[in-house]
Design an enzyme around this catalytic site. Structure first.
Site, PDB file in Angstrom:
ATOM      1  N   GLU A   1       0.825  -1.213   0.000  1.00  0.00           N
ATOM      2  CA  GLU A   1       0.000   0.000   0.000  1.00  0.00           C
ATOM      3  C   GLU A   1       0.860   1.265   0.000  1.00  0.00           C
ATOM      4  O   GLU A   1       0.757   2.126   0.875  1.00  0.00           O
ATOM      5  CB  GLU A   1      -0.971  -0.011   1.194  1.00  0.00           C
ATOM      6  CG  GLU A   1      -2.022  -1.100   1.066  1.00  0.00           C
ATOM      7  CD  GLU A   1      -3.126  -1.017   2.111  1.00  0.00           C
ATOM      8  OE1 GLU A   1      -3.085  -0.094   2.959  1.00  0.00           O
ATOM      9  OE2 GLU A   1      -4.031  -1.868   2.076  1.00  0.00           O
TER      10      GLU A   1
ATOM     11  N   GLU B   1      -4.976  -8.554  -0.759  1.00  0.00           N
ATOM     12  CA  GLU B   1      -5.836  -8.205   0.371  1.00  0.00           C
ATOM     13  C   GLU B   1      -7.252  -8.043  -0.148  1.00  0.00           C
ATOM     14  O   GLU B   1      -7.510  -7.217  -1.020  1.00  0.00           O
ATOM     15  CB  GLU B   1      -5.387  -6.907   1.064  1.00  0.00           C
ATOM     16  CG  GLU B   1      -4.162  -7.068   1.943  1.00  0.00           C
ATOM     17  CD  GLU B   1      -3.906  -5.854   2.829  1.00  0.00           C
ATOM     18  OE1 GLU B   1      -4.892  -5.198   3.233  1.00  0.00           O
ATOM     19  OE2 GLU B   1      -2.725  -5.575   3.104  1.00  0.00           O
TER      20      GLU B   1
END
Length: 572
Positions: free
Chosen positions: A220, A376
């Site tokens: 991220e 994810e």
């Protein structure tokens, strides 16, 4: 109320980008035609039409790594969930609890992502190696400032992966770490004697090098891992891709064919990468936030124009969660049909997101050398009352199991590009497989879906055509039935049918092109209500039951209960 502040501006704000994207989509999705699901042969009707499995038109292999898991140092995901310590009264092997290992072995977990997640962006591997008494105690600034004893480190994770029969997907610290730190970590895990790192690993009880199948180059980077612009990330990522090596000779890349590279350059042929060792480590770039295309575009453009002698990648990650009508606040229990339909409607958006990024990747990589890795995903709901909110513990209902099946079906339909996913998370966190409380353990509906889907690991995708029917609630329209078919490694044809309709059963007429199927045997997962959950007092409230169907006039008649997942093997 428990303190939910972290080192990152009061908790959930580090996910602002994700929340904004997902929260803005439902109104659009409610009025749109279903994005995923089998190909409809005619206009959708209330009930599904005849279903045909095109066994004569096999598609790509459904990579077993699509069924991967994710274990972050977050709440009780590791400590208490996986690790109890060698001195615990809870049965364990070298500190890793035996009941959890046995349960995970039963679903044949192919790969586990570790140590994060946002935790990986601040993880320094040397804190977690060597004698436990000498390890550094730190604070988990991402997740409720919890104390991190680092008793579960590199060697313990690799032991855990070995015990459950899984491969390792490691996320290196690109956010707050250095290239040298990441390189030293890979050296510790993969080097061989006489390298000093190999001697250190041996002194810690592990003489042989570890096998690292996947290496995540950050996490991220648009959020808790940076935050960086796509161009800033690519510049930083290149150095990690270039200098962080797997030093295990068995995983080394083949010799560089400079003559071929020169010829390709002279003739203008695409450079899709250097020769690959089938046992080699694959590098995964930290990719997009949900439907935002910016990271995908910049990474793929850089990959297309790179010199593969100096850096290369094998995949791009994607993160997308299902929130419900309000991020982090959708009830996990005692919800109604509105919440049920909203969560499943948002689950369907995974298909659109994958399609969007795949189209960008196809511009630069028509041969699909680069995988899209959804590392994810899952249903993110309101934390269980009485628990630390930032530990992200939530109940897991039949609805969540249905959402898991829908996502798996979407991934399988994109198997030519999606070659690994990692549900968030494995134990006690978000949409977990397993929940524990001291010595007690229970299996969630999502766990049961994963076990039912084991035959689809490395199976060959088979197209399915039928009228999916419709399930409607208010302004939400969904396919009544979602289907996936594949030819398993056992040579048998397997069929999954998900009845999304919570109010009515569905009868499906199924046939296989060119094959006579007289029976279907397998399991069905359902319960009295779509919000049914398993508890420690009633651990089998939502559990699979045997299912069978017989042919009539050459057609298999499958009766699907409301809100159910059915997986069967077709028998001659």
């Amino acid at each position: 109320m428990p303190n939910i502040r972290t080192g990152r501006a009061a908790g959930f704000l580090k996910f602002t980008g994700c929340v904004a994207l997902i929260a803005s989509v439902p109104a659009l999705a409610q009025s749109a035609a279903p994005a995923s699901g089998p190909i409809a042969t005619s206009a959708a009707t209330a009930n599904p039409g005849p279903l045909t499995i095109q066994a004569d038109r096999p598609g790509p292999v459904i990579n077993r790594d699509i069924f991967g898991q994710f274990a972050e140092h977050l709440g009780r995901g590791v400590y208490g969930g996986v690790w109890v310590g060698p001195d615990s009264k809870i049965p364990n092997v070298r500190g890793i609890r035996t009941d959890v290992v046995d349960a995970l072995r039963a679903i044949k977990v192919p790969v586990v992502r570790w140590p994060g997640g946002c935790f990986a962006d601040e993880y320094h591997w040397r804190d977690g190696v060597g004698p436990a008494a000498k390890r550094v105690t730190t604070v988990n600034t991402n997740w409720a400032n919890a104390v991190e004893p680092n008793t579960f480190g590199t060697d313990e994770f690799m032991d855990f992966a070995r015990q459950i029969g899984s491969e390792a997907y490691l996320s290196v610290n690109v956010g707050s770490g250095t290239v040298q730190e990441a390189g030293d970590w890979l050296g510790y895990m993969t080097s061989v004697a006489p390298a000093s790192a190999a001697r250190e690993r041996a002194l810690n009880g592990h003489k042989e090098p570890y096998r690292i199948k996947y290496l995540g180059l950050g996490n991220e980077m648009w959020g808790c891992g940076g935050p960086l612009t796509p161009d800033e990330y690519v510049t930083k990522m290149k150095t990690f891709a270039h200098f962080v090596h797997n030093q295990n000779p068995e995983q080394a890349a083949p010799p560089i064919d400079f003559a071929k590279i020169a010829k390709d350059l002279m003739t203008g042929k695409p450079m899709d990468g250097l020769p690959r060792n089938p046992n080699g480590m694959r590098r995964i770039a930290a990719g997009p936030n949900s439907a935002d295309p910016s990271y995908t575009e910049v990474i793929m453009k850089a990959w297309k124009t790179r010199s593969p002698i100096y850096w290369d990648i094998d995949g791009i990650s994607l993160h997308q969660y299902t929130w419900g009508s309000l991020p982090f606040a959708e009830p996990a229990t005692n919800f109604g049909e509105k919440e049920y339909a909203t969560v499943l409607m948002q689950t369907q958006l995974m298909d659109r997101t994958i399609t969007k990024h795949s189209e960008i990747m196809d511009k630069y990589d028509p041969n699909k050398a680069i995988a899209l890795v959804v590392d994810e995903w899952g249903v993110w709901l309101k934390p269980t009352e009485g628990t630390e909110p930032m530990f992200l513990e939530q109940q897991n209902s039949l609805r969540d199991g249905i959402a898991a099946a829908m996502n798996i079906n979407i991934f399988a339909r994109h198997a030519d590009r999606v070659r690994m996913t990692n549900i968030a998370q494995m134990v006690n966190v978000l949409q977990s497989m397993i929940m524990t409380d001291g010595s007690k353990m229970l299996l969630t509906p999502t766990y049961h879906v994963y076990k039912m889907y084991v035959p689809f690991q490395d199976a060959t995708y088979l197209p399915v055509t039928f009228g999916a029917g419709e399930y409607k609630f208010d302004k939400i329209t969904l396919p009544k039935v979602d289907a996936l078919a594949a030819r398993g490694k056992d040579g048998q044809v397997w069929l999954s049918l998900v009845n999304l309709d919570p109010n009515a059963a569905a009868d499906v007429n199924a046939s296989v092109a060119g094959i006579t199927a007289n029976r279907a045997d397998g399991e069905v997962l359902t319960a009295p209500s779509f919000n049914s959950v398993n508890t420690y007092s009633k651990p089998a409230a939502v559990a699979p039951k045997p299912f069978s169907a017989s042919a009539s006039n050459g057609k298999l008649m499958l009766h699907l209960p409301p809100h159910s997942v059915t997986v069967v093997r077709l028998q001659p």
